[in-house]
Design an enzyme around this catalytic site. Structure first.
Site, PDB file in Angstrom:
ATOM      1  N   LEU A  15       0.406  15.577   1.478  1.00 47.44           N
ATOM      2  CA  LEU A  15       0.215  14.693   2.634  1.00 47.44           C
ATOM      3  C   LEU A  15      -1.264  14.481   2.911  1.00 47.44           C
ATOM      4  N   LEU A  26      -2.825 -15.654  19.376  1.00 49.49           N
ATOM      5  CA  LEU A  26      -2.099 -16.760  18.737  1.00 49.49           C
ATOM      6  C   LEU A  26      -1.004 -17.345  19.639  1.00 49.49           C
ATOM      7  N   GLN A  51     -14.732 -16.263  27.674  1.00 50.35           N
ATOM      8  CA  GLN A  51     -15.227 -14.878  27.673  1.00 50.35           C
ATOM      9  C   GLN A  51     -14.093 -13.888  27.395  1.00 50.35           C
ATOM     10  N   PHE A  56       1.897  23.322  18.843  1.00 53.98           N
ATOM     11  CA  PHE A  56       3.163  22.770  18.328  1.00 53.98           C
ATOM     12  C   PHE A  56       4.344  23.593  18.818  1.00 53.98           C
ATOM     13  N   GLU A  68       3.755  10.036   7.797  1.00 58.57           N
ATOM     14  CA  GLU A  68       2.634  10.905   7.394  1.00 58.57           C
ATOM     15  C   GLU A  68       2.054  11.644   8.595  1.00 58.57           C
ATOM     16  N   GLY A  69       2.914  11.990   9.551  1.00 56.74           N
ATOM     17  CA  GLY A  69       2.482  12.664  10.772  1.00 56.74           C
ATOM     18  C   GLY A  69       2.271  11.649  11.878  1.00 56.74           C
ATOM     19  N   ARG A  79       0.836  -1.212   0.000  1.00 54.01           N
ATOM     20  CA  ARG A  79       0.000   0.000   0.000  1.00 54.01           C
ATOM     21  C   ARG A  79       0.866   1.256   0.000  1.00 54.01           C
TER      22      ARG A  79
HETATM   23  P1  TGC Z   1       0.951  25.432   9.415  1.00 52.08           P
HETATM   24  O1  TGC Z   1       1.195  26.876   9.782  1.00 52.08           O
HETATM   25  O2  TGC Z   1      -0.116  24.678  10.115  1.00 52.08           O
HETATM   26  O3  TGC Z   1       0.638  25.329   7.832  1.00 52.08           O
HETATM   27  C1  TGC Z   1       1.480  25.919   6.854  1.00 52.08           C
HETATM   28  C2  TGC Z   1       0.655  26.083   5.586  1.00 52.08           C
HETATM   29  O4  TGC Z   1       0.177  24.807   5.129  1.00 52.08           O
HETATM   30  C3  TGC Z   1      -1.266  24.752   5.162  1.00 52.08           C
HETATM   31  N1  TGC Z   1      -1.616  23.436   5.705  1.00 52.08           N
HETATM   32  C4  TGC Z   1      -2.081  22.430   4.960  1.00 52.08           C
HETATM   33  N2  TGC Z   1      -2.393  22.359   3.663  1.00 52.08           N
HETATM   34  C5  TGC Z   1      -2.855  21.177   3.195  1.00 52.08           C
HETATM   35  N3  TGC Z   1      -2.990  20.094   3.969  1.00 52.08           N
HETATM   36  C6  TGC Z   1      -2.670  20.121   5.275  1.00 52.08           C
HETATM   37  N4  TGC Z   1      -2.788  19.021   6.024  1.00 52.08           N
HETATM   38  C7  TGC Z   1      -2.202  21.330   5.837  1.00 52.08           C
HETATM   39  N5  TGC Z   1      -1.799  21.694   7.066  1.00 52.08           N
HETATM   40  C8  TGC Z   1      -1.447  22.988   6.967  1.00 52.08           C
HETATM   41  C9  TGC Z   1      -1.687  25.879   6.083  1.00 52.08           C
HETATM   42  O5  TGC Z   1      -2.985  26.335   5.773  1.00 52.08           O
HETATM   43  C10 TGC Z   1      -0.619  26.913   5.800  1.00 52.08           C
HETATM   44  O6  TGC Z   1      -0.921  27.503   4.550  1.00 52.08           O
HETATM   45  P2  TGC Z   1      -0.621  29.080   4.297  1.00 52.08           P
HETATM   46  O7  TGC Z   1      -1.210  29.357   2.971  1.00 52.08           O
HETATM   47  O8  TGC Z   1      -1.294  29.796   5.435  1.00 52.08           O
HETATM   48  O9  TGC Z   1       0.867  29.206   4.342  1.00 52.08           O
HETATM   49  O10 TGC Z   1       2.333  24.688   9.528  1.00 52.08           O
HETATM   50  P3  TGC Z   1       3.156  24.237  10.810  1.00 52.08           P
HETATM   51  O11 TGC Z   1       4.592  24.512  10.545  1.00 52.08           O
HETATM   52  O12 TGC Z   1       2.532  24.814  12.074  1.00 52.08           O
HETATM   53  O13 TGC Z   1       2.996  22.649  10.810  1.00 52.08           O
HETATM   54  C11 TGC Z   1       1.896  22.020  11.221  1.00 52.08           C
HETATM   55  C12 TGC Z   1       2.122  20.486  11.277  1.00 52.08           C
HETATM   56  C13 TGC Z   1       2.932  20.093  12.500  1.00 52.08           C
HETATM   57  C14 TGC Z   1       0.726  19.876  11.360  1.00 52.08           C
HETATM   58  C15 TGC Z   1       2.861  19.995  10.005  1.00 52.08           C
HETATM   59  O14 TGC Z   1       4.159  20.456   9.972  1.00 52.08           O
HETATM   60  C16 TGC Z   1       2.863  18.488   9.895  1.00 52.08           C
HETATM   61  O15 TGC Z   1       1.904  17.909   9.377  1.00 52.08           O
HETATM   62  N6  TGC Z   1       3.962  17.775  10.336  1.00 52.08           N
HETATM   63  C17 TGC Z   1       4.096  16.374  10.092  1.00 52.08           C
HETATM   64  C18 TGC Z   1       4.976  16.136   8.881  1.00 52.08           C
HETATM   65  C19 TGC Z   1       4.637  14.884   8.147  1.00 52.08           C
HETATM   66  O16 TGC Z   1       3.534  14.370   8.204  1.00 52.08           O
HETATM   67  N7  TGC Z   1       5.571  14.397   7.349  1.00 52.08           N
HETATM   68  C20 TGC Z   1       5.304  13.290   6.479  1.00 52.08           C
HETATM   69  C21 TGC Z   1       6.411  13.096   5.485  1.00 52.08           C
HETATM   70  S1  TGC Z   1       5.972  12.103   4.093  1.00 52.08           S
HETATM   71  C22 TGC Z   1       5.787  10.556   4.669  1.00 52.08           C
HETATM   72  O17 TGC Z   1       5.828  10.261   5.815  1.00 52.08           O
HETATM   73  C23 TGC Z   1       5.513   9.552   3.622  1.00 52.08           C
HETATM   74  S2  TGC Z   1       5.290   7.946   4.194  1.00 52.08           S
HETATM   75  C24 TGC Z   1       4.528   7.349   2.817  1.00 52.08           C
HETATM   76  C25 TGC Z   1       4.342   5.914   2.750  1.00 52.08           C
HETATM   77  O18 TGC Z   1       5.314   5.127   2.713  1.00 52.08           O
HETATM   78  O19 TGC Z   1       3.150   5.501   2.631  1.00 52.08           O
HETATM   79  P1  FAD Z   2      10.388  13.378  15.147  1.00 53.66           P
HETATM   80  O1  FAD Z   2       9.745  14.457  14.390  1.00 53.66           O
HETATM   81  O2  FAD Z   2      11.782  13.560  15.615  1.00 53.66           O
HETATM   82  O3  FAD Z   2       9.458  13.016  16.389  1.00 53.66           O
HETATM   83  C1  FAD Z   2       9.926  12.272  17.530  1.00 53.66           C
HETATM   84  C2  FAD Z   2       8.833  12.220  18.594  1.00 53.66           C
HETATM   85  O4  FAD Z   2       8.540  13.547  19.045  1.00 53.66           O
HETATM   86  C3  FAD Z   2       7.514  11.639  18.067  1.00 53.66           C
HETATM   87  O5  FAD Z   2       6.948  10.814  19.046  1.00 53.66           O
HETATM   88  C4  FAD Z   2       6.656  12.865  17.872  1.00 53.66           C
HETATM   89  O6  FAD Z   2       5.256  12.590  17.974  1.00 53.66           O
HETATM   90  C5  FAD Z   2       7.134  13.738  19.023  1.00 53.66           C
HETATM   91  N1  FAD Z   2       6.826  15.154  18.816  1.00 53.66           N
HETATM   92  C6  FAD Z   2       7.222  15.942  17.800  1.00 53.66           C
HETATM   93  N2  FAD Z   2       6.766  17.196  17.946  1.00 53.66           N
HETATM   94  C7  FAD Z   2       6.036  17.200  19.098  1.00 53.66           C
HETATM   95  C8  FAD Z   2       5.295  18.184  19.796  1.00 53.66           C
HETATM   96  N3  FAD Z   2       5.184  19.448  19.328  1.00 53.66           N
HETATM   97  N4  FAD Z   2       4.680  17.837  20.928  1.00 53.66           N
HETATM   98  C9  FAD Z   2       4.767  16.566  21.406  1.00 53.66           C
HETATM   99  N5  FAD Z   2       5.455  15.580  20.798  1.00 53.66           N
HETATM  100  C10 FAD Z   2       6.083  15.906  19.648  1.00 53.66           C
HETATM  101  N6  FAD Z   2       9.158  10.915   4.961  1.00 53.66           N
HETATM  102  C11 FAD Z   2       9.142  11.433   3.699  1.00 53.66           C
HETATM  103  O7  FAD Z   2       9.331  12.634   3.512  1.00 53.66           O
HETATM  104  N7  FAD Z   2       8.917  10.625   2.625  1.00 53.66           N
HETATM  105  C12 FAD Z   2       8.716   9.293   2.748  1.00 53.66           C
HETATM  106  O8  FAD Z   2       8.496   8.600   1.752  1.00 53.66           O
HETATM  107  C13 FAD Z   2       8.742   8.725   4.058  1.00 53.66           C
HETATM  108  N8  FAD Z   2       8.590   7.375   4.214  1.00 53.66           N
HETATM  109  C14 FAD Z   2       8.775   6.841   5.461  1.00 53.66           C
HETATM  110  C15 FAD Z   2       8.818   5.445   5.603  1.00 53.66           C
HETATM  111  C16 FAD Z   2       9.054   4.875   6.852  1.00 53.66           C
HETATM  112  C17 FAD Z   2       9.142   3.387   6.991  1.00 53.66           C
HETATM  113  C18 FAD Z   2       9.199   5.707   7.988  1.00 53.66           C
HETATM  114  C19 FAD Z   2       9.422   5.118   9.351  1.00 53.66           C
HETATM  115  C20 FAD Z   2       9.153   7.071   7.858  1.00 53.66           C
HETATM  116  C21 FAD Z   2       8.956   7.655   6.590  1.00 53.66           C
HETATM  117  N9  FAD Z   2       9.002   9.039   6.416  1.00 53.66           N
HETATM  118  C22 FAD Z   2       8.960   9.580   5.151  1.00 53.66           C
HETATM  119  C23 FAD Z   2       9.307   9.917   7.545  1.00 53.66           C
HETATM  120  C24 FAD Z   2       8.155  10.148   8.489  1.00 53.66           C
HETATM  121  O9  FAD Z   2       7.217  11.032   7.929  1.00 53.66           O
HETATM  122  C25 FAD Z   2       8.723  10.692   9.803  1.00 53.66           C
HETATM  123  O10 FAD Z   2       9.359   9.593  10.436  1.00 53.66           O
HETATM  124  C26 FAD Z   2       7.671  11.286  10.698  1.00 53.66           C
HETATM  125  O11 FAD Z   2       7.107  12.457  10.118  1.00 53.66           O
HETATM  126  C27 FAD Z   2       8.244  11.663  12.085  1.00 53.66           C
HETATM  127  O12 FAD Z   2       9.441  12.358  11.948  1.00 53.66           O
HETATM  128  P2  FAD Z   2      10.745  11.863  12.775  1.00 53.66           P
HETATM  129  O13 FAD Z   2      10.905  10.415  12.507  1.00 53.66           O
HETATM  130  O14 FAD Z   2      11.864  12.740  12.456  1.00 53.66           O
HETATM  131  O15 FAD Z   2      10.321  12.009  14.305  1.00 53.66           O
END
Ligand code: TGC
Ligand code: FAD
Length: 387
Positions: free
Chosen positions: A243, A342, A283, A387, A367-368, A94
């Site tokens: 995202l 199991l 149960q 945050f 993905e967060g 997936r």
């Molecule tokens: P913030 O001030 O909240 O937002 C900045 C700008 O972005 C807009 N926005 C969004 N737009 C679309 N979708 C969302 N979910 C959005 N959230 C915010 C917002 O409106 C603003 O726009 P503008 O026009 O005002 O500039 O930003 P922040 O710095 O306070 O961050 C908020 C926070 C913590 C929620 C964000 O940084 C976050 O989501 N952090 C987590 C990062 C994350 O999820 N990384 C994932 C990496 S990719 C991955 O993991 C792939 S795994 C894939 C796989 O294998 O399946």
């Molecule tokens: P950190 O951000 O260092 O977080 C560490 C801990 O601190 C967590 O428990 C978190 O919840 C906590 N924390 C952070 N901020 C706060 C707060 N304000 N208050 C309280 N607690 C907090 N990324 C990509 O860009 N592309 C990809 O394709 C991708 N694929 C991935 C595949 C795998 C198998 C994995 C494991 C990760 C992948 N990622 C990818 C990265 C993934 O999105 C990050 O691991 C994730 O966003 C968390 O970041 P970090 O690992 O640096 O943890």
């Protein structure tokens, strides 16, 4: 009529004929092509790349995009069902489809020029061009605004420096969607395999998502042409918008993993005779099974309504955060409970529970993280950014 334990509320009856056909097609692929090999792939830490042409042939790459770009114009619920049925097989399969469709094809479609769309999307839909998405950096993924990777304009090109960490498909990919700081805010670039100074290094020793490729990416003065910059978005909302698409699919995926586990717990428990009767007669075991069915049902209804909101153009990021948090937590708890039902047999990959439980450790983090999504919901409720 006995109820279906994996769909107690007959959520399937709420689907359209087309949605059911999509689900059946992907379910068949998972049963026939994924389940027979996936335990071994996980053991061997091998992504089954040989399945990519079939995944593409089934139309699962960029399935929601318009046909001129290789998609099938499927609705959001159909995309969700694709994710659910694939993750019933394995989160790694997936993940491959999520990254290709939502994190790579979507930004080229949504933020790219028409020339860029035609250059990359049809080949990506055919599985001939594989993408990866570079947002996370080694110093902390939860706060992508604090990005160090940067791109500086140099004539007709950009010079890219920095590193990305934990990148799904990294070593498989022909192109990487890379987010970088510029003098004009965060922008997206399509970095191509073979560009001088671009390297990928696979992450080893993973105990989770072993049937998926995860890599670090390095950019050492990579010269990227202006033609590879995505022109139609600037700022963090670019990657966060991608995202939202991927997280939406991830709300559905873990439902499939949880269904696979409940199915396994029911079958194993009915055959395991202890103290003279099947363990499912106890149960304590029935409470666990009932709780699994309750939580799966709630997750199914949540994702379906989320999909209907998305198709109606009314889905907001907070809706996605609550569902990603709820459904990942639901699935990891169910996978761990199944492992317990199991007993010792639950620790080997002969059964699916431990594989799903370990995979879901990544799914609940990427993905967060769970905490990030809880804080997004908290921010919506209170108006206060914690945050
Ligand atoms: P913030 O001030 O909240 O937002 C900045 C700008 O972005 C807009 N926005 C969004 N737009 C679309 N979708 C969302 N979910 C959005 N959230 C915010 C917002 O409106 C603003 O726009 P503008 O026009 O005002 O500039 O930003 P922040 O710095 O306070 O961050 C908020 C926070 C913590 C929620 C964000 O940084 C976050 O989501 N952090 C987590 C990062 C994350 O999820 N990384 C994932 C990496 S990719 C991955 O993991 C792939 S795994 C894939 C796989 O294998 O399946
Ligand atoms: P950190 O951000 O260092 O977080 C560490 C801990 O601190 C967590 O428990 C978190 O919840 C906590 N924390 C952070 N901020 C706060 C707060 N304000 N208050 C309280 N607690 C907090 N990324 C990509 O860009 N592309 C990809 O394709 C991708 N694929 C991935 C595949 C795998 C198998 C994995 C494991 C990760 C992948 N990622 C990818 C990265 C993934 O999105 C990050 O691991 C994730 O966003 C968390 O970041 P970090 O690992 O640096 O943890």
């Amino acid at each position: 009529m006995p109820l279906n334990p994996l769909d107690l509320y007959d959520v399937r009856s709420l689907l359209s004929e087309e949605e059911r056909a999509v689900q059946d097609t992907v379910a068949r692929f998972t049963d026939e092509r994924v389940l027979p090999i996936i335990g071994d792939c996980f053991d061997q830490a091998r992504f089954p790349k040989e399945l990519v042409p079939e995944i593409a042939e089934l139309g699962l790459l960029g399935s929601s995009l318009p046909e001129q770009y290789g998609g099938h114009g499927l609705n959001a619920v159909s995309y969700g069902l694709i994710c659910q049925e694939l993750e019933r097989g394995d989160s790694g399969i997936r993940s491959f489809v999520s990254v290709q469709s939502s994190l790579c094809m979507y930004p080229i479609y949504a933020y790219g020029s028409e020339e860029q769309r035609m250059r990359w999307l049809p080949g990506m839909a055919r599985g001939e061009i594989i993408g990866c998405f570079g947002l996370t950096e080694p110093h902390g993924g939860s706060d992508p605004a604090n990005m160090k990777t940067n791109a500086k304009r140099d004539g007709d090109d950009w010079i890219l420096n920095g590193a990305k960490m934990w990148i799904t498909n990294g070593n498989l990919a022909d192109i990487a969607i890379v987010w970088a700081q510029t003098d004009d805010g965060i922008q997206g670039f399509v970095v191509e395999k073979g560009m001088k100074g671009f390297t990928a290094q696979e992450v080893h020793k993973k105990m989770s998502l072993r049937a998926s490729v995860t890599s670090a990416l390095f950019f050492d003065a990579v010269r990227v042409p202006e033609a590879n910059r995505l022109p139609n978005v600037k700022g963090l909302k670019g990657p966060l918008g991608c995202l939202t698409q991927a997280r939406y699919g991830i709300t559905w995926g873990p439902i499939g993993a949880a269904q696979a586990c409940l199915d396994e717990a029911l079958k194993y428990g009915a055959e395991r005779i202890l103290f003279g009767r099947p363990i499912t007669s106890n149960q304590a075991v029935q409470l666990k099974l009932a709780d699994m069915a309750r939580r799966i049902t709630m997750a199914q209804l949540l994702s379906l309504q989320l999909g209907r909101l998305k198709d109606a153009g009314a889905m907001q990021p907070t809706h996605v955060s609550l569902a990603k948090w709820n459904n990942c937590r639901m699935a990891i708890d169910i996978a761990r409970e199944t492992r317990d039902v199991l007993g010792g047999a639950g620790i080997t990959t002969e059964h699916c529970a431990i594989r799903h439980a370990l995979n879901l450790e990544s799914v609940i983090t990427y993905e967060g993280t769970e905490t990030v999504h809880q804080l997004v919901v908290g921010r919506e409720l209170t108006g206060i950014n914690a945050f």
